[in-house]
Design a protein around this motif. Structure first.
Motif, short mmCIF file in Angstrom:
data_model
loop_
_atom_site.label_atom_id
_atom_site.label_comp_id
_atom_site.label_asym_id
_atom_site.label_seq_id
_atom_site.Cartn_x
_atom_site.Cartn_y
_atom_site.Cartn_z
N ASP A 380 0.84 -1.20 0.00
CA ASP A 380 0.00 0.00 0.00
C ASP A 380 0.87 1.25 0.00
O ASP A 380 1.89 1.33 0.68
CB ASP A 380 -0.90 0.03 1.24
CG ASP A 380 -1.95 -1.07 1.20
OD1 ASP A 380 -2.21 -1.57 0.09
OD2 ASP A 380 -2.46 -1.44 2.26
N ARG A 381 0.44 2.23 -0.80
CA ARG A 381 1.09 3.53 -0.81
C ARG A 381 0.13 4.53 -0.19
O ARG A 381 -0.86 4.90 -0.81
CB ARG A 381 1.44 3.96 -2.23
CG ARG A 381 2.38 3.05 -2.99
CD ARG A 381 2.61 3.64 -4.37
NE ARG A 381 3.19 2.70 -5.30
CZ ARG A 381 4.48 2.64 -5.63
NH1 ARG A 381 5.31 3.46 -5.05
NH2 ARG A 381 4.93 1.76 -6.50
N GLU A 382 0.42 4.97 1.01
CA GLU A 382 -0.46 5.95 1.64
C GLU A 382 -0.38 7.28 0.90
O GLU A 382 -1.41 7.84 0.51
CB GLU A 382 -0.06 6.14 3.11
CG GLU A 382 -1.00 7.08 3.85
CD GLU A 382 -0.63 7.19 5.32
OE1 GLU A 382 -0.72 8.30 5.84
OE2 GLU A 382 -0.24 6.17 5.91
N ALA A 383 0.82 7.79 0.72
CA ALA A 383 1.07 9.01 -0.05
C ALA A 383 0.01 10.07 0.22
O ALA A 383 -0.57 10.64 -0.70
CB ALA A 383 1.13 8.67 -1.54
N GLN A 384 -0.23 10.33 1.50
CA GLN A 384 -1.32 11.22 1.89
C GLN A 384 -1.19 12.61 1.27
O GLN A 384 -2.14 13.12 0.67
CB GLN A 384 -1.37 11.35 3.42
CG GLN A 384 -2.49 12.28 3.91
CD GLN A 384 -2.52 12.36 5.44
OE1 GLN A 384 -1.90 11.56 6.11
NE2 GLN A 384 -3.23 13.32 5.96
N GLU A 385 -0.02 13.22 1.38
CA GLU A 385 0.16 14.56 0.85
C GLU A 385 -0.03 14.59 -0.66
O GLU A 385 -0.60 15.54 -1.21
CB GLU A 385 1.55 15.08 1.22
CG GLU A 385 1.74 15.33 2.71
CD GLU A 385 3.15 15.77 3.02
OE1 GLU A 385 4.02 15.69 2.12
OE2 GLU A 385 3.41 16.20 4.15
N TRP A 386 0.43 13.54 -1.34
CA TRP A 386 0.30 13.47 -2.79
C TRP A 386 -1.16 13.37 -3.21
O TRP A 386 -1.62 14.10 -4.09
CB TRP A 386 1.09 12.27 -3.31
CG TRP A 386 0.80 11.85 -4.74
CD1 TRP A 386 0.31 10.66 -5.15
CD2 TRP A 386 1.02 12.62 -5.92
NE1 TRP A 386 0.19 10.62 -6.51
CE2 TRP A 386 0.62 11.83 -7.02
CE3 TRP A 386 1.48 13.90 -6.17
CZ2 TRP A 386 0.68 12.27 -8.33
CZ3 TRP A 386 1.55 14.35 -7.48
CH2 TRP A 386 1.17 13.54 -8.55
#
Length: 412
Positions: A380-386
């Protein structure tokens, strides 16, 4: 139409056909001439382009190719020593008057001595011109033009010798070879200095991590001793009076805290004492580098997350996602094995410290499963800011009128 008229028409058509045929033959001849001329001029153009590349740093690397090292010394001091030896050999050739060659036995006004004086003077002028060209080439050598600078030196030697044709004077090929060696050595010496600078920076980083590990080990041991003292105190209190539920809970909590502190302390001591233990991490940054790009590195920090947070500082626009954090007592070997798995997908083939690989998470997961079977892997890639950035861009686009969208294609 009479017979005579038809005959005249046929004659006219035949003449027209003959004329067209002649024109076609002439065109074919012109085409052949143009093709031959094009071939000659294309060859001449290629020669000119190669000459231009020698003197244009922007074209040198693309036109002349990549430099291949000629020496394999282990450190910069060895390069410096070899440069001194090469220069000493050059001075010896000049002193022995072997740097130039003149097979002719010249006489001036019937005097061989005057003839030799003339040749000696011309030899000095030749050496001065050639050495100045070499010094300029060596001084201006960089990673992207070293092959061009080599050609400059060779072309300079040919041009200067050509100017001395009437005197049958030429620069000794052995002397030119020494100048080429000096060029190669100087270039590789500068590159070695860069490598050593990077190595010193890496050693300093490792030393900082080791000092931090030692400090964390001392702090963890201190924490363990604190909980041990609190637990002993609580047990003494429990032994003197009737044990209340709150005291029982306090003892239980202290036992749990002591166990956790002891585990942390043992791990910290082990990592401080074992130089090969550490964490191999697999991280990605979809917002900064795209989907199929991962970094596979190693850290010896007690909290490996510190290293990931450090990598995601102001130097990149978004933070990293962690897919694996593998503790190993042979961490360098595990890291090297993973790097070897994806050596062909390495992004930077020139600097091995740049540990980025263009590879999918599925491929990395498969490699981790084979090399470290007990390790956990998260795709999983959270990459919240992205993702928040994408959402905000989408909202802004939806708020813009269609006419405004047409006027601002670059923003889309």
């Amino acid at each position: 139409m009479g017979e005579l008229e038809r005959f005249a028409e046929i004659i006219s058509i035949e003449k027209e056909v003959a004329k067209k045929k002649h024109e076609v033959e002439a065109l074919e001849t012109d085409i052949e001439t143009l093709q031959a001329t094009y071939g000659e001029k294309k060859k001449y153009l290629d020669q000119l382009l190669e000459q231009v590349a020698v003197y244009d740093d922007r074209l040198a690397f693309a036109e002349l190719g990549m430099y291949e090292p000629h020496f394999e010394f282990g450190d910069s001091e060895q390069y410096k020593d070899q440069i001194k030896k090469v220069r000493t050999l050059q001075k010896a050739m000049v002193s022995a008057k072997e740097a130039t060659i003149c097979p002719a036995d010249w006489t001036v006004e019937g005097s061989r001595a005057k003839g030799q004086t003339m040749i000696n003077r011309q030899s000095r002028l030749t050496m001065r011109a050639f050495n100045n060209e070499c010094e300029a080439a060596i001084a201006n050598t960089r990673w992207n033009n070293v092959v061009a600078m080599e050609k400059r030196i060779l072309n300079s030697a040919k041009a200067i010798s050509r100017e001395n044709t009437s005197l049958q004077l030429s620069i000794n090929d052995a002397y030119v070879a020494l100048k080429i060696d000096e060029l190669h050595l100087t270039h590789e010496y500068r590159e070695q200095l860069k490598i050593e600078k990077d190595e010193r920076a890496e050693l300093a980083r490792v030393e900082r991590e080791e000092k931090k590990l030692a400090a964390e080990a001392r702090a963890a041991e201190k924490e363990e001793m604190k909980y041990q003292a609190l637990l002993e105190k609580a047990r003494r209190e429990a032994g003197s009076d009737e044990v209340s539920e709150s005291l029982k809970q306090k003892i239980h909590d202290l036992e749990s805290a002591l166990e956790e502190a002891r585990a942390t302390s043992e791990r910290a001591r082990a990592m401080a004492e074992m130089t090969r233990s550490g964490y191999v991490y697999v991280i990605s940054n979809v917002g900064s580098f795209g989907e199929e790009m991962v970094k596979i590195g190693l850290t010896r920090r007690l909290d490996p997350g510190d290293r990931v947070r450090e990598l995601g500082d102001a130097s990149v626009p978004f933070g990293f996602d962690t897919h694996a954090m593998i503790y190993s007592e042979e961490a360098p070997a595990l890291e090297a094995a993973l790097h070897k798995e994806f050596s062909e997908q390495r992004v930077n083939m020139a600097n091995m410290r740049k540990e980025f690989f263009r590879v999918s998470l599925d491929e990395v997961e498969d490699a981790v499963a084979r090399l470290a079977p007990d390790a956990d892997f998260f795709k999983d890639r959270e990459a919240q800011e992205w993702h928040e950035t994408l959402a905000r861009r989408k909202e802004k686009l939806q708020a813009v009128a269609p006419s405004e969208l047409e006027a601002l294609p670059a923003a889309i």
